[in-house]
Design a protein around this motif. Structure first.
Motif, short mmCIF file in Angstrom:
data_model
loop_
_atom_site.label_atom_id
_atom_site.label_comp_id
_atom_site.label_asym_id
_atom_site.label_seq_id
_atom_site.Cartn_x
_atom_site.Cartn_y
_atom_site.Cartn_z
N ALA A 105 -44.40 5.42 -8.86
CA ALA A 105 -44.69 6.86 -8.85
C ALA A 105 -43.44 7.65 -9.18
CB ALA A 105 -45.24 7.28 -7.49
N GLY A 106 -42.72 7.19 -10.21
CA GLY A 106 -41.52 7.90 -10.67
C GLY A 106 -41.88 9.11 -11.49
N ASN A 107 -41.07 9.43 -12.50
CA ASN A 107 -41.30 10.65 -13.27
C ASN A 107 -42.69 10.68 -13.89
OD1 ASN A 107 -38.77 11.65 -12.67
ND2 ASN A 107 -37.83 10.92 -14.55
N MET A 108 -43.04 9.63 -14.64
CA MET A 108 -44.35 9.59 -15.29
C MET A 108 -45.45 9.19 -14.32
SD MET A 108 -44.10 10.68 -18.37
CE MET A 108 -45.57 10.10 -19.24
N GLY A 109 -45.20 8.14 -13.55
CA GLY A 109 -46.22 7.70 -12.60
C GLY A 109 -46.56 8.76 -11.58
N GLY A 110 -45.54 9.48 -11.09
CA GLY A 110 -45.79 10.54 -10.12
C GLY A 110 -46.61 11.67 -10.71
N ALA A 111 -46.35 12.00 -11.97
CA ALA A 111 -47.13 13.03 -12.64
C ALA A 111 -48.58 12.59 -12.79
CB ALA A 111 -46.52 13.35 -14.00
N MET A 112 -48.79 11.32 -13.10
CA MET A 112 -50.15 10.79 -13.22
C MET A 112 -50.85 10.81 -11.86
SD MET A 112 -49.01 7.70 -15.75
CE MET A 112 -50.57 6.79 -15.84
N VAL A 113 -50.13 10.51 -10.81
CA VAL A 113 -50.69 10.57 -9.45
C VAL A 113 -51.17 11.98 -9.15
CG1 VAL A 113 -50.09 10.47 -6.99
CG2 VAL A 113 -49.42 8.61 -8.52
N GLU A 114 -50.33 12.98 -9.42
CA GLU A 114 -50.72 14.37 -9.17
C GLU A 114 -51.94 14.75 -9.99
OE1 GLU A 114 -47.39 16.89 -9.84
OE2 GLU A 114 -46.19 16.01 -8.22
N ARG A 115 -51.97 14.31 -11.23
CA ARG A 115 -53.09 14.62 -12.10
C ARG A 115 -54.40 14.06 -11.54
NH1 ARG A 115 -55.56 17.60 -16.10
NH2 ARG A 115 -57.03 16.31 -17.25
N LEU A 116 -54.39 12.80 -11.15
CA LEU A 116 -55.61 12.16 -10.67
C LEU A 116 -56.04 12.70 -9.31
CD1 LEU A 116 -55.01 8.46 -11.79
CD2 LEU A 116 -56.57 10.13 -12.80
N CYS A 117 -55.07 12.95 -8.42
CA CYS A 117 -55.43 13.50 -7.11
C CYS A 117 -56.08 14.88 -7.26
CB CYS A 117 -54.19 13.59 -6.23
SG CYS A 117 -53.63 12.01 -5.54
N GLU A 118 -55.51 15.70 -8.13
CA GLU A 118 -56.08 17.03 -8.34
C GLU A 118 -57.49 16.95 -8.90
OE1 GLU A 118 -54.79 20.05 -11.53
OE2 GLU A 118 -53.66 20.63 -9.75
N ALA A 119 -57.75 15.90 -9.68
CA ALA A 119 -59.09 15.72 -10.26
C ALA A 119 -60.06 15.07 -9.30
CB ALA A 119 -58.98 14.89 -11.54
N GLY A 120 -59.62 14.77 -8.08
CA GLY A 120 -60.53 14.26 -7.06
C GLY A 120 -60.66 12.76 -6.97
N TRP A 121 -59.75 12.02 -7.60
CA TRP A 121 -59.81 10.56 -7.53
C TRP A 121 -59.25 10.07 -6.19
CZ3 TRP A 121 -61.46 7.07 -11.44
CH2 TRP A 121 -61.91 7.68 -12.61
N ASP A 122 -59.82 9.00 -5.68
CA ASP A 122 -59.32 8.33 -4.48
C ASP A 122 -58.17 7.43 -4.93
OD1 ASP A 122 -58.87 7.04 -2.12
OD2 ASP A 122 -60.78 5.97 -2.08
N LEU A 123 -56.95 7.80 -4.55
CA LEU A 123 -55.78 7.16 -5.13
C LEU A 123 -54.94 6.47 -4.05
CD1 LEU A 123 -55.12 7.25 -8.16
CD2 LEU A 123 -53.29 8.86 -7.63
N ASN A 124 -54.56 5.24 -4.34
CA ASN A 124 -53.66 4.48 -3.48
C ASN A 124 -52.39 4.20 -4.28
OD1 ASN A 124 -55.58 3.74 -1.13
ND2 ASN A 124 -56.72 3.23 -2.97
N VAL A 125 -51.23 4.44 -3.67
CA VAL A 125 -49.96 4.40 -4.38
C VAL A 125 -48.96 3.51 -3.66
CG1 VAL A 125 -47.98 5.79 -5.14
CG2 VAL A 125 -50.29 6.69 -5.38
N CYS A 126 -48.17 2.78 -4.46
CA CYS A 126 -47.08 1.97 -3.92
C CYS A 126 -45.82 2.28 -4.72
CB CYS A 126 -47.42 0.48 -4.00
SG CYS A 126 -46.14 -0.60 -3.35
N ASP A 127 -44.75 2.63 -4.02
CA ASP A 127 -43.45 2.87 -4.65
C ASP A 127 -42.37 2.59 -3.60
OD1 ASP A 127 -42.40 4.56 -7.33
OD2 ASP A 127 -41.01 4.56 -5.64
N VAL A 128 -41.24 2.05 -4.07
CA VAL A 128 -40.17 1.68 -3.13
C VAL A 128 -39.30 2.86 -2.73
CG1 VAL A 128 -40.08 -0.70 -3.95
CG2 VAL A 128 -38.62 1.02 -5.03
#
Length: 298
Positions: free
Chosen positions: A11-34
């Motif tokens: 969930a870095g620069n690109m991955g984090g942006a994709m996470v925000e995008r999907l969460c805002e769109a209502g997706w059930d999202l599970n994330v792993c980052d160190v």
């Protein structure tokens, strides 16, 4: 309509942006980052955190997708097959989206290994930067058999309004991304070179960029990076090491196909020189600083 949960590893620069995008769109999202700061950002966006890749994979149901947005092939293999890797919990019929820029042969090998346990693979490198990823406007280059792409069409559309289907051959997404990134690297080295030259000639760099942006020398990456560099802003939006890696991989892929062009290898060497000069963790626009330091010819 209910949608299966989606997992994101990285969930870095690109991955984090994709996470925000999907969460805002209502997706059930599970994330792993160190990185704890990235974990906090993912939670603030509405994602659920997993302590390890395997724990994340266990949270995914039938037909789910796991999106991997790490840096290189070694990290992909580690999050899949290393200690606590996701692959041990992935189920037949699930799909892995490989988003890092890696060598085509690595994509192919990873896809074969996943297929051995009935897991699909979409070769899915991306381009455009975090802002465009956050807005769903990034370029997503996908290569996979048509039924696999069709099975994840809703997710792909949620990630990007510019999903480009390259072919059904896994690995062609990586090849296309490397071609693009080699050109980006060549353009960026060229932009830094001419601005360093303009400065040596006594020209105002902001005015010079104004002219370039309205003339035949314009490139998107040149404008984006050099505007920041001229202002002395080298905070990393895209680390120097990324285009160093990508241009190296692109030159190697070209040579493997029997092609050796006049510019790519030289551009790759400039990124390597920047790394050796201590600029590895700066924005790749710091090439301007590197080329400013070149001694004038006698």
């Amino acid at each position: 309509m209910s949608r299966p949960a989606v997992g994101v590893i990285g969930a870095g620069n690109m991955g984090g942006a994709m996470v925000e995008r999907l969460c805002e769109a209502g997706w059930d999202l599970n994330v792993c980052d160190v990185d704890p700061s990235r974990q906090r950002q993912a939670m603030a966006a509405g994602a659920t955190l997993a302590a390890s890749p395997v724990q994340l994979a266990r949270s995914l149901g039938a037909g789910s997708a796991l999106i991997i947005v790490v840096v290189d092939a070694a990290q992909v293999r580690d999050v899949l097959w290393g200690a606590g890797g996701a692959a041990q919990a992935l189920q037949p019929g699930q799909t892995v989206l490989l988003c890092p820029t890696i060598a085509p042969e690595d994509v192919e090998a990873i896809a074969v290994q996943l297929a051995g346990q009935g897991v699909h693979c979409i070769d899915a490198p991306l381009s455009g930067g975090p802002v465009r990823a956050r807005d769903g406007r990034m370029s997503l280059m996908v290569a996979a058999p048509e039924p696999v792409l069709a099975g994840q069409a809703t997710l792909l559309a949620a990630l990007s309004d510019h999903v480009m289907r390259i072919s059904e051959r896994v690995g062609d997404g990586a090849r296309t991304k490397l071609v693009n990134n080699l050109l980006a690297g060549i353009n960026l080295v060229g932009a830094a070179e001419v601005l360093a030259m303009a400065e040596r000639m006594g020209l105002n760099l902001s005015t010079t960029l104004d002219v370039i942006e309205r003339s035949s020398g314009q490139s998107w990456i040149g404008s984006d990076r050099m505007r920041r560099a001229v202002a002395g802003d080298f905070e990393p939006r895209a680390h120097m090491t990324l285009l160093e890696k990508d241009t190296r991989l692109a030159v190697a892929a070209g040579r493997a196909a029997g092609f050796d062009g006049p510019l790519g290898a030289h551009a790759s060497q400039v990124f390597e020189q920047a790394h050796e000069a201590g600029m590895a963790h700066l924005d790749d626009g710091a090439l301007l600083q590197l080329l400013r330091q070149r001694a004038p010819r006698p």
